[in-house]
Motif scaffolding. Structure first.
Motif: not given
Length: 265
Positions: A155-162
């Motif tokens: 799965c794709c995890y976003n560490y910060a607002v992209d």
């Protein structure tokens, strides 16, 4: 996390409503994985480990069966589940390490070596743009403790607002590469050897590659991921710092209520 070059596998589950593909279900042990009709599982051999290859009876040696070798290996796994560190939170004493477990000796030196070699192979593929865009990330090291390599699977995890405005967390409409077969084999090992419960089998994995001085800053793992988490440490031992109020001493340097060494394997 500071220290020499290191690799780390962090495995977890997405929430039930986050799962788009089937879960990785445990079938057999790593040393006894057969070919199935839909998929050929990876196998990692323990034959290089003489302690698990033969036994003596009446002065005669005999080769151990796969089940016997596996049973011997399981009995050698160290397990510590009684971690205690009391902090006062909202005026009440709380054991902030409740639920923490440390399992040692799960992967042999040969198995660790194969995992590390595979991870470096993935890193090379990422640098050559042979992985999906969101699978591989190698940011510029702009200060000490920043710029570790991450490789995401499942799965794709976003560490910060992209750049698209997506907040931190699992991004439903962005894809990464699926779990490699070797990692699925490692997960089956973790379940069969009672490191992870069979009721919560990981279907995603994040690989972190650290150079000397790299670290993960203080954080709480996102609640898009179902507990428990499992971290596999490779190449070098590093400390994990725990506390309800971690403090930053400097770039890549932190202090908390307690630090626990995470050994390899």
């Amino acid at each position: 996390m500071n220290g020499r070059s290191a690799s780390e596998l962090t495995q977890g589950n997405r929430d039930e409503d986050e799962v788009n593909s089937g879960r990785v279900y445990f079938q057999n042990s790593w040393a006894d994985i057969a070919q199935e009709s839909e998929e050929k599982h990876e196998v990692l051999s323990d034959e290089a480990d003489p302690s698990s290859a033969a036994s003596s009876s009446g002065g005669k040696k005999r080769d151990l069966s796969r089940d016997e070798r596996e049973y011997f290996r399981i009995t050698q796994v160290g397990r510590k589940k009684d971690f205690v560190c009391i902090e006062r939170i909202n005026g009440k004493p709380v054991n902030i390490l409740e639920g923490l477990e440390l399992h040692t000796g799960v992967f042999s030196a040969a198995e660790q070596k194969r995992l590390v070699a595979f991870i470096y192979q993935l890193q090379e593929q990422g640098r050559k743009n042979q992985l999906r865009e969101r699978t591989y990330s190698e940011p510029r090291k702009w200060m000490r403790g920043k710029g570790r390599v991450t490789i995401q699977f499942g799965c794709c995890y976003n560490y910060a607002v992209d750049k698209n405005g997506n907040p931190p967390g699992i991004v439903r409409d962005d894809e990464v590469d699926p779990l490699p077969r070797l990692f699925k084999a490692a997960i089956r090992r973790l379940v069969r050897w009672h490191v992870l419960p069979p009721s919560c089998i990981p279907d995603s994995c994040i690989v972190n590659i650290y150079d000397e001085g790299d670290c993960i800053p203080p954080h709480i793992d996102h609640h898009d991921f179902v507990r428990p988490f499992c971290t596999v440490s490779l190449l070098s031992e590093c400390n994990i710092i725990f506390g309800s109020n971690l403090k930053i001493l400097g770039p890549g340097e932190f202090v908390g209520s307690t630090a626990i060494p995470l050994p390899v394997g």
